[in-house]
Design a protein around this motif. Structure first.
Motif, PDB file in Angstrom:
ATOM      1  N   TYR A 663      19.133  13.831  31.635  1.00  0.00           N
ATOM      2  CA  TYR A 663      20.263  14.192  32.547  1.00  0.00           C
ATOM      3  C   TYR A 663      20.125  15.553  33.253  1.00  0.00           C
ATOM      4  CZ  TYR A 663      22.748  10.890  29.535  1.00  0.00           C
ATOM      5  OH  TYR A 663      23.225   9.780  28.777  1.00  0.00           O
ATOM      6  N   ALA A 664      19.438  16.403  32.787  1.00  0.00           N
ATOM      7  CA  ALA A 664      19.162  17.854  33.269  1.00  0.00           C
ATOM      8  C   ALA A 664      18.378  17.442  34.578  1.00  0.00           C
ATOM      9  CB  ALA A 664      18.536  18.691  32.349  1.00  0.00           C
ATOM     10  N   ILE A 665      17.204  16.569  34.281  1.00  0.00           N
ATOM     11  CA  ILE A 665      16.177  16.487  35.860  1.00  0.00           C
ATOM     12  C   ILE A 665      17.228  15.858  36.714  1.00  0.00           C
ATOM     13  CG2 ILE A 665      14.397  15.311  36.397  1.00  0.00           C
ATOM     14  CD1 ILE A 665      13.103  15.673  33.565  1.00  0.00           C
ATOM     15  N   ASP A 666      17.874  14.846  36.412  1.00  0.00           N
ATOM     16  CA  ASP A 666      18.708  14.017  37.295  1.00  0.00           C
ATOM     17  C   ASP A 666      19.755  15.261  38.185  1.00  0.00           C
ATOM     18  OD1 ASP A 666      17.340  11.847  36.462  1.00  0.00           O
ATOM     19  OD2 ASP A 666      19.342  10.930  35.382  1.00  0.00           O
ATOM     20  N   ALA A 667      20.281  15.975  37.322  1.00  0.00           N
ATOM     21  CA  ALA A 667      21.134  17.121  37.965  1.00  0.00           C
ATOM     22  C   ALA A 667      20.453  18.097  38.790  1.00  0.00           C
ATOM     23  CB  ALA A 667      22.072  17.863  36.711  1.00  0.00           C
ATOM     24  N   ALA A 668      19.221  18.501  38.469  1.00  0.00           N
ATOM     25  CA  ALA A 668      18.377  19.410  39.279  1.00  0.00           C
ATOM     26  C   ALA A 668      18.184  18.607  40.486  1.00  0.00           C
ATOM     27  CB  ALA A 668      17.216  19.673  38.289  1.00  0.00           C
ATOM     28  N   ILE A 669      17.594  17.567  40.489  1.00  0.00           N
ATOM     29  CA  ILE A 669      17.160  16.685  41.491  1.00  0.00           C
ATOM     30  C   ILE A 669      18.412  16.489  42.695  1.00  0.00           C
ATOM     31  CG2 ILE A 669      16.269  14.405  42.563  1.00  0.00           C
ATOM     32  CD1 ILE A 669      14.615  14.223  40.026  1.00  0.00           C
ATOM     33  N   VAL A 670      19.466  16.111  42.084  1.00  0.00           N
ATOM     34  CA  VAL A 670      20.494  15.982  43.004  1.00  0.00           C
ATOM     35  C   VAL A 670      20.944  17.397  43.717  1.00  0.00           C
ATOM     36  CG1 VAL A 670      22.746  15.245  43.132  1.00  0.00           C
ATOM     37  CG2 VAL A 670      21.242  13.644  41.797  1.00  0.00           C
ATOM     38  N   ARG A 671      21.111  18.392  42.597  1.00  0.00           N
ATOM     39  CA  ARG A 671      21.389  19.608  43.280  1.00  0.00           C
ATOM     40  C   ARG A 671      20.417  20.179  44.415  1.00  0.00           C
ATOM     41  NH1 ARG A 671      20.892  22.415  38.736  1.00  0.00           N
ATOM     42  NH2 ARG A 671      22.932  21.540  38.120  1.00  0.00           N
ATOM     43  N   ILE A 672      19.349  19.872  44.195  1.00  0.00           N
ATOM     44  CA  ILE A 672      18.312  20.513  45.189  1.00  0.00           C
ATOM     45  C   ILE A 672      18.325  19.479  46.459  1.00  0.00           C
ATOM     46  CG2 ILE A 672      15.629  20.525  45.878  1.00  0.00           C
ATOM     47  CD1 ILE A 672      15.288  20.966  42.748  1.00  0.00           C
ATOM     48  N   MET A 673      18.367  18.088  46.259  1.00  0.00           N
ATOM     49  CA  MET A 673      18.383  17.360  47.642  1.00  0.00           C
ATOM     50  C   MET A 673      19.665  17.594  48.314  1.00  0.00           C
ATOM     51  SD  MET A 673      15.492  15.996  47.682  1.00  0.00           S
ATOM     52  CE  MET A 673      16.063  15.063  49.137  1.00  0.00           C
ATOM     53  N   LYS A 674      20.934  17.762  47.577  1.00  0.00           N
ATOM     54  CA  LYS A 674      22.087  17.946  48.044  1.00  0.00           C
ATOM     55  C   LYS A 674      22.100  19.234  49.083  1.00  0.00           C
ATOM     56  CE  LYS A 674      26.957  18.329  47.162  1.00  0.00           C
ATOM     57  NZ  LYS A 674      28.290  18.216  46.073  1.00  0.00           N
ATOM     58  N   ASN A 675      21.242  20.260  48.522  1.00  0.00           N
ATOM     59  CA  ASN A 675      21.388  21.518  49.332  1.00  0.00           C
ATOM     60  C   ASN A 675      20.366  21.510  50.594  1.00  0.00           C
ATOM     61  OD1 ASN A 675      21.575  24.593  50.070  1.00  0.00           O
ATOM     62  ND2 ASN A 675      19.492  24.617  49.139  1.00  0.00           N
ATOM     63  N   ARG A 676      19.144  20.670  50.275  1.00  0.00           N
ATOM     64  CA  ARG A 676      17.853  20.595  51.131  1.00  0.00           C
ATOM     65  C   ARG A 676      18.117  19.348  52.152  1.00  0.00           C
ATOM     66  NH1 ARG A 676      13.735  23.826  49.683  1.00  0.00           N
ATOM     67  NH2 ARG A 676      12.847  23.405  51.606  1.00  0.00           N
ATOM     68  N   LYS A 677      18.720  18.622  51.685  1.00  0.00           N
ATOM     69  CA  LYS A 677      18.986  17.103  52.522  1.00  0.00           C
ATOM     70  C   LYS A 677      17.943  16.151  52.697  1.00  0.00           C
ATOM     71  CE  LYS A 677      23.160  18.571  53.222  1.00  0.00           C
ATOM     72  NZ  LYS A 677      24.363  18.036  52.246  1.00  0.00           N
ATOM     73  N   VAL A 678      16.670  16.823  52.984  1.00  0.00           N
ATOM     74  CA  VAL A 678      15.372  16.053  53.386  1.00  0.00           C
ATOM     75  C   VAL A 678      14.290  16.868  52.711  1.00  0.00           C
ATOM     76  CG1 VAL A 678      13.674  15.023  54.793  1.00  0.00           C
ATOM     77  CG2 VAL A 678      16.290  14.847  55.441  1.00  0.00           C
ATOM     78  N   LEU A 679      13.448  16.417  51.879  1.00  0.00           N
ATOM     79  CA  LEU A 679      12.447  17.054  51.280  1.00  0.00           C
ATOM     80  C   LEU A 679      11.266  16.206  50.869  1.00  0.00           C
ATOM     81  CD1 LEU A 679      12.302  20.124  50.616  1.00  0.00           C
ATOM     82  CD2 LEU A 679      12.995  19.351  48.025  1.00  0.00           C
ATOM     83  N   SER A 680      10.206  16.649  50.785  1.00  0.00           N
ATOM     84  CA  SER A 680       8.602  15.869  50.356  1.00  0.00           C
ATOM     85  C   SER A 680       8.897  15.860  48.908  1.00  0.00           C
ATOM     86  CB  SER A 680       7.637  16.528  51.107  1.00  0.00           C
ATOM     87  OG  SER A 680       7.470  17.713  50.314  1.00  0.00           O
ATOM     88  N   TYR A 681       7.955  14.932  48.739  1.00  0.00           N
ATOM     89  CA  TYR A 681       7.836  14.608  46.922  1.00  0.00           C
ATOM     90  C   TYR A 681       7.365  15.750  46.379  1.00  0.00           C
ATOM     91  CZ  TYR A 681       6.362  12.991  42.567  1.00  0.00           C
ATOM     92  OH  TYR A 681       6.066  12.862  41.218  1.00  0.00           O
ATOM     93  N   GLN A 682       6.294  16.358  46.931  1.00  0.00           N
ATOM     94  CA  GLN A 682       5.537  17.700  46.404  1.00  0.00           C
ATOM     95  C   GLN A 682       6.339  18.732  46.287  1.00  0.00           C
ATOM     96  OE1 GLN A 682       4.396  15.622  48.735  1.00  0.00           O
ATOM     97  NE2 GLN A 682       2.493  14.780  47.819  1.00  0.00           N
ATOM     98  N   LYS A 683       7.287  19.306  47.340  1.00  0.00           N
ATOM     99  CA  LYS A 683       8.356  20.338  47.492  1.00  0.00           C
ATOM    100  C   LYS A 683       9.315  20.082  46.288  1.00  0.00           C
ATOM    101  CE  LYS A 683       7.143  22.073  51.943  1.00  0.00           C
ATOM    102  NZ  LYS A 683       7.651  22.351  53.120  1.00  0.00           N
ATOM    103  N   LEU A 684       9.648  18.880  46.150  1.00  0.00           N
ATOM    104  CA  LEU A 684      10.938  18.469  45.421  1.00  0.00           C
ATOM    105  C   LEU A 684      10.403  18.751  43.818  1.00  0.00           C
ATOM    106  CD1 LEU A 684      13.695  17.218  44.703  1.00  0.00           C
ATOM    107  CD2 LEU A 684      12.800  14.879  44.794  1.00  0.00           C
ATOM    108  N   VAL A 685       9.322  18.319  43.507  1.00  0.00           N
ATOM    109  CA  VAL A 685       8.765  18.602  42.142  1.00  0.00           C
ATOM    110  C   VAL A 685       8.683  20.094  41.957  1.00  0.00           C
ATOM    111  CG1 VAL A 685       6.569  18.139  40.552  1.00  0.00           C
ATOM    112  CG2 VAL A 685       7.449  16.448  41.942  1.00  0.00           C
TER     113      VAL A 685
END
Length: 730
Positions: A663-685
């Motif tokens: 749940y925490a990883i899901d929430a973190a990914i969604v929070r990051i992507m919601k802020n950045r909109k577009v992101l590469s896999y490496q930077k997302l990790v």
């Protein structure tokens, strides 16, 4: 002279007389001096030449003739004097004397020719009258005598280093010569004097260091190095220019400290490791003082400290079995090295980082299958519960130990795991009234909250709040019973703790068909609770209940402290002499696992309240049980615990943590992507790991799996042109 002007010749004759008189003054002839009238005559002569002659050619000729005055004087007087066979200090004294005489000559001639500066040198950007005099001495004397003077100075400095006596004032005067001829610029001094001293100093200490490193112990070597650095700083203050200190000291540090640093630190019986193990605080402080001025020199020391701590800690956790002492030993190790970092190493960032990195290595290893996070929670539990180590310590010691646990937790990557184990143990302390002191509980929660935020402790604080409210509710329940028409119909002293589901760890559900007297208690409390609220529903957790039952045996009555399921089984024997395994299971409607656990504690272990037929150490479905009226014990009150389910509990914690982390990883990914909109896999990790690291360090493969799951659930999508690029779906 090239000039044909009769006016020039007449005025120049006056100037030549003044020059001859000036030279006689410098040669020390008695009674010779300039009067004010003579000064005015010479000044006027220069003025007349500049004003009454036509064109710049005459003035320029005057400027060159002025320079020739110095050149002739140096050639005829100064150089022959210095060429004599003077040795050592005698040569330096003559050099200093000639410079002082030359400065007198420059001062007087500058007064005579000052008008030339006003009308000529400033206009055509030539060296001033005063500068010409200094330049002549520098180019004709210093350049000629430089090597000889430097050799003498180097000899005297080495003599002083070898404890000989020298004239420091003389060396100071020699240095002033090289500084002053530079005319406010230090380049000449640095190039022709300072560079040679620094180089010679390096060679001198290189020879000394190569000898000392073989003969002396590490502490003795450092004492000598410190004394040498002190003496070199004093040397600068006494006779070298202040600008030389940094270069000179840096060269000494390089030769004495940096070149032989590895050999010094690795000395077998006296090196850094020996100083650490023997707690040589004074020597370690000296080492830090010496190397703090050479930041690149501190790094090997900090690296070695890290290796030593890592080695000791790893050996400790690999050799130790799980015991109550393991955390004490780790805390002791941390205290010891924290004292070193704080005292001799002055809390320097390099050593703080070395300590942190070392503890992070072995504090994230398992010890006999248990993580440090779990062991820390066990240590806290022992501090905080009644009968634990905390009762042997005073308030200050308990607070100190708990604070040290929080510090150790900073090195553990799975801090969420500690929180889960701590919460489980806190629940037992609170529910079974095992907490030694509420102040201790609040203290550690406050420390954890300060370190990791309010969210980290919110559920734990909610648990304590629930217990406080439950006590108030229990008082209201007793008053409710007293107000009932038949207040004595309950027949049992009932205490119920009402908890908030979201704050407490998940409890195993245990549905039992209770005997009538126990069922009546439940119904009475439900009636009370419904008078307080209609919006909440009670869900009973019988697996964490306890009962105090009075067992009437032939020898005496003994109070038995048992679990709710054990109590239900014992009450069945009020109505039957013997009951089979299947009869007990049918009447209570309890599953095999819980039935076996309860019957085993009552018939097979230390306290045999029930007699089992046939006799065996294990319970089976064919067994028959009866009340053991002959049971006795020296105590009038005994506790009969259920068998420990440590493995199952640990497995349950691991499952809960795994679920929470997803749940925490899901929430973190969604929070990051919601802020950045577009992101590469490496930077997302990278950003996901950074965001979650305060609680735990997620594995990359798990992050990848969660990304794929979020794509399936339409939170993210891949870019059509670049499959390594992800987009947030609003």
């Amino acid at each position: 002279m090239a000039c044909k002007s009769s006016n020039f010749d007449m005025e120049w004759t006056n100037i030549q007389k003044a020059i001859e008189k000036l030279q006689n003054i410098l040669l020390g002839q008695p009674g010779v001096t300039f009067t004010t009238e003579e000064y005015m005559i010479n000044y006027t002569s220069v003025y007349n030449i500049c004003q009454k002659t036509s064109g710049d050619n005459i003035i320029e000729q005057l400027y060159h003739d002025y320079r020739n005055i110095y050149e002739r004087y140096i050639d005829s007087v100064v150089l022959p004097l210095l060429a004599k066979e003077y040795h050592g200090e005698f040569f330096l004294r003559e050099l200093v004397k000639t410079w002082r005489d030359h400065k007198v000559m420059v001062r007087w001639l500058s007064h005579f020719f000052i008008y030339l500066d006003r009308v000529f040198t400033s206009r055509v950007s030539l060296p001033s009258i005063h500068e010409v005099g200094v330049i002549c001495f520098r180019e004709m004397v210093c350049k000629e005598m430089n090597a000889r003077a430097v050799d003498v100075v180097l000899y005297l400095i080495e003599k002083e280093r070898e404890k000989g006596k020298i004239d420091r004032a003389l060396l100071k005067n020699v240095v002033d010569v090289f500084v002053e001829v530079g005319m406010k610029e230090l380049e000449y001094y640095q190039h022709n004097f300072e560079a040679a001293i620094v180089e010679d100093t390096g060679k001198y200490y290189s020879r000394k260091a190569s000898s000392w490193i073989m003969e002396d112990s590490c502490p003795d070597y450092m004492v000598k190095a410190e004394e040498c650095l002190k003496s070199e700083r004093e040397r600068v203050s006494h006779y070298l220019h202040s600008s030389s200190e940094q270069k000179l000291v840096a060269r000494v540090q390089r030769e004495l400290l940096l070149v032989y640093e590895s050999q010094l630190l690795e000395k077998e019986d006296s090196g850094f490791q020996a100083l650490i193990h023997e707690d040589k605080v004074e020597d370690l402080s000296r080492m830090f003082r010496l190397y703090i001025e050479t930041p690149e020199g501190l790094e090997p020391i900090a690296d070695m400290l890290k290796q030593i701590i890592t080695g000791e800690g790893t050996m400790l956790v690999e050799q130790e079995v799980v015991s109550a002492d393991i955390i004490k030993k780790i805390i002791g190790l941390h205290d010891r090295y924290m004292d070193l970092v704080t005292a001799p190493f002055k809390n320097h960032a390099l050593f703080q980082r070395a300590l942190q990195q070392a503890f992070e290595v072995f504090c994230n290893k398992d010890i006999a299958g248990s993580s440090i996070a779990e062991l820390l929670s066990m240590f806290c539990d022992d501090m905080l519960k009644k009968g634990g180590d905390g009762e042997k310590l005073n308030y200050e010691s308990i607070e100190e130990n708990l604070e040290k646990v929080v510090k150790l937790l900073a090195y553990v990557s799975d801090r969420d795991l500690f929180a889960e184990f701590f919460k489980k143990k806190l629940s037992r302390r609170l529910l079974f009234a095992k907490s030694a002191n509420q102040e201790y509980e609040h203290f550690i929660l406050t420390k954890l909250k300060q370190q990791y935020g309010a969210q980290y402790t919110s559920k734990m604080e909610g648990m304590i709040t629930d217990i406080t409210l439950a006590k108030e509710s229990q008082k209201e329940f007793k008053k409710y019973l007293q107000d009932q028409p038949n207040s004595d119909t309950l027949g049992i002293d009932l205490s119920v703790t009402v908890l908030t589901t979201t704050s407490w760890p998940g409890f195993k559900s245990l549905d039992i068909n209770f005997p009538g007297e126990m069922l009546n208690c439940i119904e009475v409390f439900k009636g009370f609770y419904n008078t307080k609220t209609h919006n909440k529903k009670l869900s009973w957790v019988h697996s964490h209940g306890t009962c105090n039952i009075h067992g009437k045996f032939e020898a005496k009555t003994i109070e038995l402290i048992v679990s709710t399921s054990q109590a239900a089984m014992l009450l069945l024997f009020n109505y039957a002499d013997k009951l089979s395994y299947s009869e007990i299971q049918t009447q209570l409607n309890i599953d095999d696992e819980d039935l076996v656990r309860s019957l085993q504690t009552l018939s097979c272990l230390k306290y045999k309240i029930l007699k089992k037929t046939p006799k065996a150490i294990a319970v089976s479905p064919n067994d028959v049980f009866e009340f053991n009226s002959k049971f006795t014990d020296r105590m009038r009150r005994i506790r009969i615990p259920l068998p420990c389910q440590e493995v199952e509990e640990r497995k349950k914690v691991a499952e809960d943590i795994d679920k929470d982390r997803r749940y925490a990883i899901d929430a973190a990914i969604v929070r990051i992507m919601k802020n950045r909109k577009v992101l590469s896999y490496q930077k997302l990790v990278i950003e996901c790991i950074k965001l979650l690291s305060p609680m735990f360090k997620p594995e990359i493969k798990v992050i990848k799996k969660r990304v794929e799951d979020l794509i399936i659930r339409d939170y993210l999508e891949r870019d059509e042109d670049d499959r390594n690029l992800f987009k947030y779906i609003a």
